[in-house]
Design an enzyme around this catalytic site. Structure first.
Site, short mmCIF file in Angstrom:
data_model
loop_
_atom_site.label_atom_id
_atom_site.label_comp_id
_atom_site.label_asym_id
_atom_site.label_seq_id
_atom_site.Cartn_x
_atom_site.Cartn_y
_atom_site.Cartn_z
CG ASP A 1 -16.64 -45.14 -21.78
OD1 ASP A 1 -17.62 -45.90 -21.67
OD2 ASP A 1 -15.81 -45.19 -22.70
NE ARG B 1 -6.19 -38.79 -24.03
CZ ARG B 1 -6.83 -38.34 -25.11
NH1 ARG B 1 -6.45 -37.24 -25.71
NH2 ARG B 1 -7.85 -39.00 -25.60
CG ASP C 1 -5.52 -41.65 -26.13
OD1 ASP C 1 -4.49 -41.07 -26.54
OD2 ASP C 1 -6.59 -41.64 -26.75
CB SER D 1 -14.15 -44.11 -30.80
OG SER D 1 -13.24 -43.56 -29.89
N1 ARG Z 1 -4.93 -43.23 -32.90
C1 ARG Z 1 -4.76 -41.90 -32.41
C2 ARG Z 1 -3.71 -41.90 -31.34
O1 ARG Z 1 -3.42 -42.90 -30.78
C3 ARG Z 1 -6.05 -41.29 -31.95
C4 ARG Z 1 -6.63 -41.83 -30.70
C5 ARG Z 1 -7.96 -41.26 -30.46
N2 ARG Z 1 -8.42 -41.55 -29.16
C6 ARG Z 1 -9.69 -41.82 -28.90
N3 ARG Z 1 -9.99 -41.99 -27.65
N4 ARG Z 1 -10.60 -41.97 -29.83
O2 ARG Z 1 -3.16 -40.86 -31.05
#
Ligand code: ARG
Length: 406
Positions: A16, A97, A126, A178
């Site tokens: 990506d 983040r 994110d 993922s």
């Molecule tokens: N659901 C979790 C959160 O929002 C994990 C997100 C994981 N991110 C990813 N790009 N797979 O904090």
């Protein structure tokens, strides 16, 4: 010759963000500066990732080791707040983040970049965390989200674009999940996990062994805390980064720290997530245990409510916000006496607290004991019962179940 505007891209080295490097150059006519932040994720050959960005035409690329900063300024705060979203998820993606965003803003200033770009999709949390953080740190920077805005909708579209634009497509089979990971843990979603009825297959887990295969011998660990922060493991003083790395191994070996939950995303979708948070879960468990003996009842009860708010605030991407600042100030004040040692025991997927000691413990043995030397004066209790129960007595007399019986 006109100079191009610059964009700082959060670059992971994956497909990506590699396509993002090309897309930002060709579709947006920008000079790309690729930043790869090391927050303790697995796999990282940062030099190779940096080279890959340069080979894709980035004008500059930096690999930055953010691990100590992550531990000392981000994880310390989530430990103080026992950060768990919906009382369960230890926030690992939500914690990294804001730090990555802060680093990108710094780099944007250094290079005089007009834009910051990230590779998040339009469906997750994110994107919110990146963008809210960037806006809070420098609202004059424009944000680009190529993966959200391009029309490469399927994986095949993206691969075709990658091939046509000279972006190397990994020869290895891609993970069916993922994944996002850092020092605090690992998040796994998608694939067969999207069916809520499927038990997570064993290939989901990499930081923890299956509890059924964990050692038959329990293992005890002593965690030392200083004002709410872990400072030692089995009597040895360690930086928080070192301590977490070490404890991740021990907890992982005993199959501890696995979570499987359905959570409420900020964008309104429920999603099924598996997490591995070996050290983090053990630290929060031990920290809570130390608080039970060092915090007075009212502060502890207020803190439990505010921990929920803190976690929600961080999950929602409000790391840099007035509410979060105020909550951090509260948390910090409560941690002054959270000093001492907690003994925990790992055994086949479990971790239990088996000992707590603190020079500031409010646990008074003489007041608590039912044995010899009890100093609790029961003679005051009768009056206390009368006054404490007065509301009930009055209510019962006028409105309660017995009031209208003839
Ligand atoms: N659901 C979790 C959160 O929002 C994990 C997100 C994981 N991110 C990813 N790009 N797979 O904090």
């Amino acid at each position: 010759m006109t100079t191009k505007d610059k964009v700082v891209l959060a670059y992971s080295g994956g497909l990506d963000t590699s396509v993002c490097v090309k897309w930002l150059q060709t579709e947006m006519n920008l000079d790309v500066i690729a930043i790869c932040g090391n927050v303790g994720q697995d796999e990282q050959d940062l030099e190779a990732i940096k080279k890959k960005a340069l080979s894709l035409g980035a004008i500059d690329s930096e690999a930055v080791d953010l691990r100590d900063e992550y531990a000392n300024h981000y994880l310390t705060k989530t430990i103080a707040a026992n950060g768990l979203y919906e009382n369960t998820y230890p926030l690992l993606s939500a914690l990294s983040r804001p730090l990555l965003a802060q680093k990108m803003v710094d780099v944007a200033h250094k290079f005089g970049a007009k834009y910051i770009a990230h590779g998040c999709t339009g469906k997750g949390n994110d994107q919110v965390r990146f963008e809210n953080s960037i806006k809070a740190l420098d609202p004059s920077i424009d944000i680009l989200a190529p993966v959200r805005s391009w029309n490469l909708l399927t994986r095949e579209d993206e691969m075709a674009y990658a091939m046509a634009n000279g972006v190397p497509v990994a020869a290895t089979v891609e993970s069916p999940y993922s994944i996002d990971d850092n020092l605090w843990g690992r998040a796994i979603e998608c694939g067969v996990l999207e069916d809520l009825n499927n038990e997570p297959p064993s290939d989901v887990w990499t930081l923890t062994v299956d509890p059924e295969d964990a050692p038959d011998e329990a293992e005890y660990v002593e965690l030392g805390f200083e004002a709410g922060t872990p400072v030692s493991l089995n009597g040895q003083n360690l930086s928080l980064l070192e301590l977490i790395i070490e404890l991740n191994k021990i907890a992982g070996k005993h199959g501890y720290g696995r979570l499987d939950m359905v959570e409420n995303r900020l964008v309104g979708v429920k999603s099924r997530e598996c997490y591995e948070v070996p050290a983090g879960s053990a630290i929060i468990l031990a920290h809570k245990a130390l608080e039970t003996v060092t915090l007075d009842r009212e502060t502890m009860h207020a803190k439990l409510d505010l921990e929920h708010l803190w976690s929600q605030c961080v999950y929602y991407g409000q790391w840099y916000s007035p509410l979060k600042n105020a909550l951090d100030a509260f948390m910090a004040d409560t941690q002054k006496f959270v000093t001492g040692t907690v003994r925990i025991k790992f055994y086949k997927g479990n971790c239990t607290v088996v000992g707590r000691q603190s020079p500031y413990s409010l646990y008074d043995f003489d007041l608590a004991t039912y044995g010899e030397g009890d100093t609790f004066d029961r003679s005051y209790s009768e009056g206390f019962m009368y006054i404490n129960g007065l509301q009930n007595t009055t209510w019962a007399r006028i409105q309660g179940p017995s009031a209208h019986q003839n």
